[in-house]
Design a protein around this motif. Structure first.
Motif, PDB file in Angstrom:
ATOM      1  N   ILE A   1       0.778  -1.051   0.059  1.00 16.72           N
ATOM      2  CA  ILE A   1      -0.106  -0.022  -0.072  1.00 16.72           C
ATOM      3  C   ILE A   1       1.038   1.323   0.024  1.00 16.72           C
ATOM      4  CG2 ILE A   1      -1.662   1.268   1.532  1.00 16.72           C
ATOM      5  CD1 ILE A   1      -2.898  -1.389   2.322  1.00 16.72           C
ATOM      6  N   LEU A   2       2.016   1.242   0.866  1.00 17.23           N
ATOM      7  CA  LEU A   2       2.729   2.420   0.884  1.00 17.23           C
ATOM      8  C   LEU A   2       3.626   2.373  -0.450  1.00 17.23           C
ATOM      9  CD1 LEU A   2       3.926   2.221   4.749  1.00 17.23           C
ATOM     10  CD2 LEU A   2       2.525   4.035   3.650  1.00 17.23           C
ATOM     11  N   GLU A   3       3.929   1.840  -1.020  1.00 18.76           N
ATOM     12  CA  GLU A   3       4.684   1.509  -2.285  1.00 18.76           C
ATOM     13  C   GLU A   3       3.830   2.044  -3.247  1.00 18.76           C
ATOM     14  OE1 GLU A   3       6.143   0.527  -6.163  1.00 18.76           O
ATOM     15  OE2 GLU A   3       4.371  -0.598  -5.196  1.00 18.76           O
ATOM     16  N   VAL A   4       2.547   1.820  -3.464  1.00 16.95           N
ATOM     17  CA  VAL A   4       1.601   2.185  -4.438  1.00 16.95           C
ATOM     18  C   VAL A   4       1.480   3.738  -4.071  1.00 16.95           C
ATOM     19  CG1 VAL A   4      -0.599   2.223  -5.218  1.00 16.95           C
ATOM     20  CG2 VAL A   4       0.777   0.136  -4.841  1.00 16.95           C
ATOM     21  N   THR A   5       0.989   4.109  -2.920  1.00 19.73           N
ATOM     22  CA  THR A   5       0.973   5.545  -2.322  1.00 19.73           C
ATOM     23  C   THR A   5       2.229   6.325  -2.780  1.00 19.73           C
ATOM     24  OG1 THR A   5      -0.379   4.611  -0.635  1.00 19.73           O
ATOM     25  CG2 THR A   5       0.572   6.995  -0.512  1.00 19.73           C
ATOM     26  N   GLY A   6       3.321   5.937  -2.470  1.00 20.11           N
ATOM     27  CA  GLY A   6       4.426   6.336  -2.765  1.00 20.11           C
ATOM     28  C   GLY A   6       4.605   6.842  -4.436  1.00 20.11           C
ATOM     29  N   SER A   7       4.496   5.833  -5.327  1.00 18.85           N
ATOM     30  CA  SER A   7       4.386   5.930  -6.471  1.00 18.85           C
ATOM     31  C   SER A   7       3.546   6.830  -7.106  1.00 18.85           C
ATOM     32  CB  SER A   7       3.925   4.642  -7.475  1.00 18.85           C
ATOM     33  OG  SER A   7       5.242   3.524  -7.023  1.00 18.85           O
ATOM     34  N   GLY A   8       2.371   7.109  -6.394  1.00 17.73           N
ATOM     35  CA  GLY A   8       1.200   8.128  -6.855  1.00 17.73           C
ATOM     36  C   GLY A   8       1.631   9.304  -6.685  1.00 17.73           C
ATOM     37  N   PHE A   9       2.353   9.548  -5.604  1.00 17.62           N
ATOM     38  CA  PHE A   9       2.923  10.904  -5.092  1.00 17.62           C
ATOM     39  C   PHE A   9       4.042  11.373  -6.021  1.00 17.62           C
ATOM     40  CE2 PHE A   9       0.510  10.490  -0.952  1.00 17.62           C
ATOM     41  CZ  PHE A   9      -0.227  11.856  -1.162  1.00 17.62           C
ATOM     42  N   LEU A  10       4.881  10.074  -6.222  1.00 16.36           N
ATOM     43  CA  LEU A  10       6.222  10.382  -7.195  1.00 16.36           C
ATOM     44  C   LEU A  10       5.573  10.949  -8.655  1.00 16.36           C
ATOM     45  CD1 LEU A  10       9.045  10.023  -7.716  1.00 16.36           C
ATOM     46  CD2 LEU A  10       8.531   7.772  -8.506  1.00 16.36           C
ATOM     47  N   LYS A  11       4.484  10.573  -9.071  1.00 23.01           N
ATOM     48  CA  LYS A  11       3.790  11.158 -10.400  1.00 23.01           C
ATOM     49  C   LYS A  11       3.257  12.430 -10.048  1.00 23.01           C
ATOM     50  CE  LYS A  11       1.423  11.407 -14.271  1.00 23.01           C
ATOM     51  NZ  LYS A  11       2.183  12.207 -15.223  1.00 23.01           N
ATOM     52  N   ALA A  12       2.825  12.652  -8.940  1.00 21.77           N
ATOM     53  CA  ALA A  12       2.166  14.007  -8.416  1.00 21.77           C
ATOM     54  C   ALA A  12       3.264  15.058  -8.180  1.00 21.77           C
ATOM     55  CB  ALA A  12       1.376  13.958  -7.295  1.00 21.77           C
ATOM     56  N   SER A  13       4.385  14.680  -7.852  1.00 16.38           N
ATOM     57  CA  SER A  13       5.352  15.454  -7.647  1.00 16.38           C
ATOM     58  C   SER A  13       6.161  16.502  -8.575  1.00 16.38           C
ATOM     59  CB  SER A  13       6.846  14.900  -6.937  1.00 16.38           C
ATOM     60  OG  SER A  13       7.440  14.195  -7.841  1.00 16.38           O
TER      61      SER A  13
ATOM     62  N   THR B   1       6.414  15.680  -2.944  1.00 17.13           N
ATOM     63  CA  THR B   1       7.826  14.794  -2.732  1.00 17.13           C
ATOM     64  C   THR B   1       7.987  14.470  -1.277  1.00 17.13           C
ATOM     65  OG1 THR B   1       8.538  16.531  -4.591  1.00 17.13           O
ATOM     66  CG2 THR B   1      10.190  15.492  -3.160  1.00 17.13           C
ATOM     67  N   ILE B   2       7.414  15.318  -0.374  1.00 16.70           N
ATOM     68  CA  ILE B   2       7.681  14.702   0.858  1.00 16.70           C
ATOM     69  C   ILE B   2       6.945  13.472   1.282  1.00 16.70           C
ATOM     70  CG2 ILE B   2       7.193  15.474   3.477  1.00 16.70           C
ATOM     71  CD1 ILE B   2       7.962  18.406   2.445  1.00 16.70           C
ATOM     72  N   ALA B   3       5.498  13.556   0.588  1.00 17.12           N
ATOM     73  CA  ALA B   3       4.616  12.427   1.034  1.00 17.12           C
ATOM     74  C   ALA B   3       5.138  11.365   0.290  1.00 17.12           C
ATOM     75  CB  ALA B   3       3.215  12.831   0.446  1.00 17.12           C
ATOM     76  N   MET B   4       5.874  11.286  -0.855  1.00 16.50           N
ATOM     77  CA  MET B   4       6.553  10.416  -1.707  1.00 16.50           C
ATOM     78  C   MET B   4       7.656   9.759  -0.789  1.00 16.50           C
ATOM     79  SD  MET B   4       9.567   9.575  -3.511  1.00 16.50           S
ATOM     80  CE  MET B   4       9.910  11.385  -3.626  1.00 16.50           C
ATOM     81  N   ALA B   5       8.248  10.495  -0.191  1.00 10.71           N
ATOM     82  CA  ALA B   5       9.594   9.995   0.541  1.00 10.71           C
ATOM     83  C   ALA B   5       9.211   9.243   1.589  1.00 10.71           C
ATOM     84  CB  ALA B   5      10.669  11.182   0.958  1.00 10.71           C
ATOM     85  N   VAL B   6       8.027   9.764   2.542  1.00 10.22           N
ATOM     86  CA  VAL B   6       7.663   9.155   3.706  1.00 10.22           C
ATOM     87  C   VAL B   6       6.895   7.868   3.192  1.00 10.22           C
ATOM     88  CG1 VAL B   6       5.941   9.328   5.565  1.00 10.22           C
ATOM     89  CG2 VAL B   6       7.258  11.434   4.837  1.00 10.22           C
ATOM     90  N   ALA B   7       6.279   7.768   2.215  1.00 14.25           N
ATOM     91  CA  ALA B   7       5.640   6.471   1.800  1.00 14.25           C
ATOM     92  C   ALA B   7       6.593   5.600   1.445  1.00 14.25           C
ATOM     93  CB  ALA B   7       4.812   6.767   0.757  1.00 14.25           C
ATOM     94  N   PHE B   8       7.652   6.006   0.896  1.00 11.87           N
ATOM     95  CA  PHE B   8       8.577   4.874   0.238  1.00 11.87           C
ATOM     96  C   PHE B   8       9.471   4.475   1.622  1.00 11.87           C
ATOM     97  CE2 PHE B   8       8.481   6.024  -4.316  1.00 11.87           C
ATOM     98  CZ  PHE B   8       7.666   5.262  -4.577  1.00 11.87           C
ATOM     99  N   LEU B   9       9.817   5.375   2.604  1.00  8.05           N
ATOM    100  CA  LEU B   9      10.514   4.767   3.874  1.00  8.05           C
ATOM    101  C   LEU B   9       9.690   3.751   4.563  1.00  8.05           C
ATOM    102  CD1 LEU B   9      12.084   8.109   4.806  1.00  8.05           C
ATOM    103  CD2 LEU B   9      13.263   6.280   4.334  1.00  8.05           C
ATOM    104  N   GLY B  10       8.692   4.136   4.707  1.00  8.16           N
ATOM    105  CA  GLY B  10       7.548   3.171   5.257  1.00  8.16           C
ATOM    106  C   GLY B  10       7.364   1.862   4.570  1.00  8.16           C
ATOM    107  N   CYS B  11       7.198   2.132   3.401  1.00  6.84           N
ATOM    108  CA  CYS B  11       7.167   0.898   2.516  1.00  6.84           C
ATOM    109  C   CYS B  11       8.347  -0.095   2.906  1.00  6.84           C
ATOM    110  CB  CYS B  11       7.185   1.304   1.078  1.00  6.84           C
ATOM    111  SG  CYS B  11       7.630  -0.089  -0.083  1.00  6.84           S
TER     112      CYS B  11
END
Length: 109
Positions: A11-23, A32-42
């Motif tokens: 879930i966090l990887e997919v969330t991070g990927s979505g934020f990566l696109k949105a960044s 960008t910050i949301a992406m980094a947090v999501a990938f770290l959690g992932c």
């Protein structure tokens, strides 16, 4: 618990990927910050899952589910079309994950 950790990683990887696109190439701060947090959690939850799930099994499930969910996000959120060859490719990947988990001795549970 191990599959809960794996599900959270997915879930966090997919969330991070979505934020990566949105960044938009890291030009927007909040995504960008949301992406980094999501990938770290992932990767944190993936590391916890790997304590009890073989790497090959966990990664196959993580990648297969991530591909499906990311494709859905791409279509539903970002309105990016997906064609039949892409759908077939995704189904082949999912089929491989299923075969690996049901038939392979490598995927010890």
């Amino acid at each position: 618990m191990k599959y809960l950790f794996l599900a959270l990683a997915i879930i966090l990887e997919v969330t991070g990927s979505g934020f990566l696109k949105a960044s938009e190439g890291f030009t927007k701060l909040v995504p960008t910050i949301a992406m980094a947090v999501a990938f770290l959690g992932c990767f944190y939850f993936l590391s916890l899952a790997l304590k009890n799930i073989p790497l090959s099994t966990a990664y196959a499930i993580w990648a297969g589910a991530g591909i499906i969910l990311t494709a859905l996000i791409s279509v539903l959120v970002f309105k990016q079309p997906i064609d039949m060859p892409a759908v077939i490719g995704i189904l082949l990947i999912v089929s491989g994950v299923v075969v690996m988990n049901l038939c392979s001795k490598t995927a010890a549970h």
